[in-house]
Write a protein that holds these residues in place. Structure first.
Motif, short mmCIF file in Angstrom:
data_model
loop_
_atom_site.label_atom_id
_atom_site.label_comp_id
_atom_site.label_asym_id
_atom_site.label_seq_id
_atom_site.Cartn_x
_atom_site.Cartn_y
_atom_site.Cartn_z
N ASP A 1 0.82 -1.21 0.00
CA ASP A 1 0.00 0.00 0.00
C ASP A 1 0.85 1.26 0.00
O ASP A 1 0.54 2.23 -0.68
N ASP A 2 1.93 1.24 0.79
CA ASP A 2 2.80 2.41 0.87
C ASP A 2 4.11 1.99 1.53
O ASP A 2 4.32 0.80 1.85
N ALA A 3 4.98 2.95 1.75
CA ALA A 3 6.30 2.66 2.30
C ALA A 3 6.22 2.09 3.71
O ALA A 3 6.98 1.18 4.07
N GLU A 4 5.31 2.61 4.52
CA GLU A 4 5.23 2.10 5.89
C GLU A 4 4.80 0.64 5.91
O GLU A 4 5.35 -0.17 6.66
N ALA A 5 3.84 0.28 5.06
CA ALA A 5 3.40 -1.12 4.99
C ALA A 5 4.55 -2.01 4.55
O ALA A 5 4.76 -3.10 5.10
N PHE A 6 5.31 -1.56 3.56
CA PHE A 6 6.46 -2.33 3.09
C PHE A 6 7.51 -2.49 4.18
O PHE A 6 7.99 -3.60 4.46
N VAL B 1 15.63 -3.43 9.32
CA VAL B 1 15.02 -2.11 9.46
C VAL B 1 15.33 -1.24 8.25
O VAL B 1 16.50 -1.04 7.91
N LEU B 2 14.29 -0.74 7.59
CA LEU B 2 14.36 0.30 6.58
C LEU B 2 13.61 1.52 7.11
O LEU B 2 12.86 1.41 8.08
N ALA B 3 13.76 2.66 6.48
CA ALA B 3 13.08 3.88 6.93
C ALA B 3 11.99 4.25 5.93
O ALA B 3 12.30 4.56 4.77
N PRO B 4 10.73 4.21 6.33
CA PRO B 4 9.65 4.56 5.39
C PRO B 4 9.71 6.01 4.97
O PRO B 4 9.93 6.91 5.78
N GLY B 5 9.50 6.24 3.68
CA GLY B 5 9.50 7.60 3.17
C GLY B 5 8.37 8.45 3.71
O GLY B 5 8.42 9.69 3.60
N THR B 6 7.38 7.82 4.30
CA THR B 6 6.30 8.55 4.97
C THR B 6 6.88 9.54 5.97
O THR B 6 6.33 10.64 6.16
N LEU B 7 7.98 9.17 6.62
CA LEU B 7 8.61 10.03 7.62
C LEU B 7 9.23 11.28 6.99
O LEU B 7 9.55 12.24 7.69
N PHE B 8 9.41 11.27 5.67
CA PHE B 8 9.98 12.40 4.95
C PHE B 8 8.96 13.06 4.03
O PHE B 8 9.31 13.93 3.23
N PHE C 1 7.06 11.33 1.75
CA PHE C 1 6.95 10.62 0.48
C PHE C 1 6.55 9.16 0.75
O PHE C 1 7.43 8.29 0.90
N PRO C 2 5.25 8.87 0.80
CA PRO C 2 4.80 7.51 1.13
C PRO C 2 5.09 6.48 0.06
O PRO C 2 4.90 5.28 0.30
N ASP C 3 5.56 6.91 -1.11
CA ASP C 3 5.88 5.95 -2.18
C ASP C 3 7.38 5.64 -2.25
O ASP C 3 7.85 5.02 -3.21
N ARG C 4 8.13 6.05 -1.23
CA ARG C 4 9.58 5.83 -1.19
C ARG C 4 9.99 5.29 0.17
O ARG C 4 9.31 5.49 1.17
#
Length: 375
Positions: A317-322, A333-340, A342-345
């Protein structure tokens, strides 16, 4: 005053301590303490509390500035925090250089280039008003005209992180000098967080060397692999540095004696070897990640530093889900782009040891491949 929770740190707090592999770390792998002389003598305060004058003078030489134009801090985080305290707020001290802005602390508005490390916009937002100038994919190019349009009469500071976190975009010198001119035209400062600058094969001149309106902040964390020292600095016009020192009296008082002791060695005769090793590691790992991205049909802007901002694979659905799937299924651990914003990164850090990087990428591949098979 209100400040937003630091999203990236809260994400790390949720997962970092129990996960096997950190592919979200934004710096180069840490050096062994055994490479340095670890005996600073008596563990007293650093006196004077802004840092040893001879060492400040040595650091200042890197920017064409004097010892009084350098303040040692607890990492870049404190350097930026003290700079913002000094630049945004009340009607402050009069500038000291002939062509410097007329007052320090005389404006409450900041222009911040985003996406960026959250502290670079959240702290100014706590003290005043922020106008964001957004970099856009896939090139993440800095639009000088957009910065000029965002600047106002009450703008105190323009903020750029270069090379950029999370995208890895390294804005060229001509662009940065053009942004500096915008700051000068508005009687403001250009503050550049330059923690990744020395990971570039050919680093550009630091912003503090541009002139009276330039401020550079950095540390030994990201490019040197010495995060545990918590040693950084501000370099810039004396009125800003002096005011930041006043604020530092209420934060950490002085830099750590141990940190300063090791920092002298890291910035001395050991420096060329440290930077050579770290640049080679960054280049090797960057190529590994680039090949991995090609295999999975993902994209990024080829980064300078050790961070890349990657498109989210199909099926999520988005970076956080991934990122939640990856850490919960594979303990990476990866960093979801939602935090920046950009939910698609998602942000990937590739400064860790190469074998560990390969293992982490293999685990992330299992998640991506599993979704593709199930689809």
């Amino acid at each position: 005053m209100r400040i937003d929770p630091f999203g990236l740190e809260r994400w790390f707090a949720e997962y970092e301590h129990e996960a096997d592999i950190m592919l979200a770390e934004s710096g180069i792998r840490s050096l062994e303490a055994s490479r340095f002389d670890l005996d600073p003598g008596e563990l007293d305060y650093v006196i004077p509390t802004n840092g040893e004058p001879e060492f400040r003078a040595s650091v200042g030489d890197r920017y064409g500035r004097s010892a009084d134009e350098v303040l040692f801090t607890c990492g870049t985080q404190e350097a930026n925090f003290l700079a913002f305290l000094s630049l945004l707020g009340d009607d402050g001290a009069v500038g000291g250089e002939s062509d410097a802005p007329s007052a320090v602390g005389s404006g409450s508005h900041a222009v911040v280039v985003t996406p960026t490390y959250q502290a670079l916009h959240a702290v100014p937002e706590a003290f005043g008003e922020v106008t964001r100038v957004e970099l856009t994919p896939p090139e993440w190019r800095l639009d000088v005209d957009a910065v000029a349009e965002a600047a106002r009469d009450d703008t105190a500071v323009i903020v750029v992180n270069n090379p950029n976190n999370p995208t890895g975009r390294y804005h060229d010198e001509a662009t940065m000098r053009a942004v500096y001119d915008v700051a000068a035209d508005h009687d403001a400062y250009l503050l550049c967080d330059e923690v990744y600058r020395l990971l570039a094969e050919t680093p550009q001149p630091p912003v503090a060397s541009f002139g009276a309106h330039g401020i550079s902040t950095t540390s030994l964390t990201k490019a040197y692999g010495l995060a545990g020292l918590r040693f950084g600095w501000i370099a810039g016009p004396e009125p800003v540095v002096e005011r930041a020192w006043r604020w530092k009296d209420y934060t950490t008082i002085s830099p750590a004696l141990f940190g300063q002791h090791v920092a002298k060695q890291a910035l001395g005769e050991r420096e060329p070897e440290i930077l050579r090793e770290n640049r080679e590691l960054a280049a090797t790992n960057r190529a590994i990640v680039a090949d991995w991205l090609d295999r999975h049909g993902l994209d990024w802007h080829d980064p300078v530093g050790v961070n890349g901002f990657v498109s989210v694979p199909d099926g999520f659905d988005d970076a956080e889900a991934f990122c939640r799937t990856v850490v919960e299924a594979e303990s990476v651990v990866l960093a979801p782009g939602t935090l920046f914003g950009f939910p698609d990164r998602f942000r990937i850090g590739f400064g860790l040891p190469t074998d560990e990087l390969r293992t982490g990428l293999d685990r992330v591949s299992r998640v991506i491949d599993g979704v593709e098979v199930s689809a």
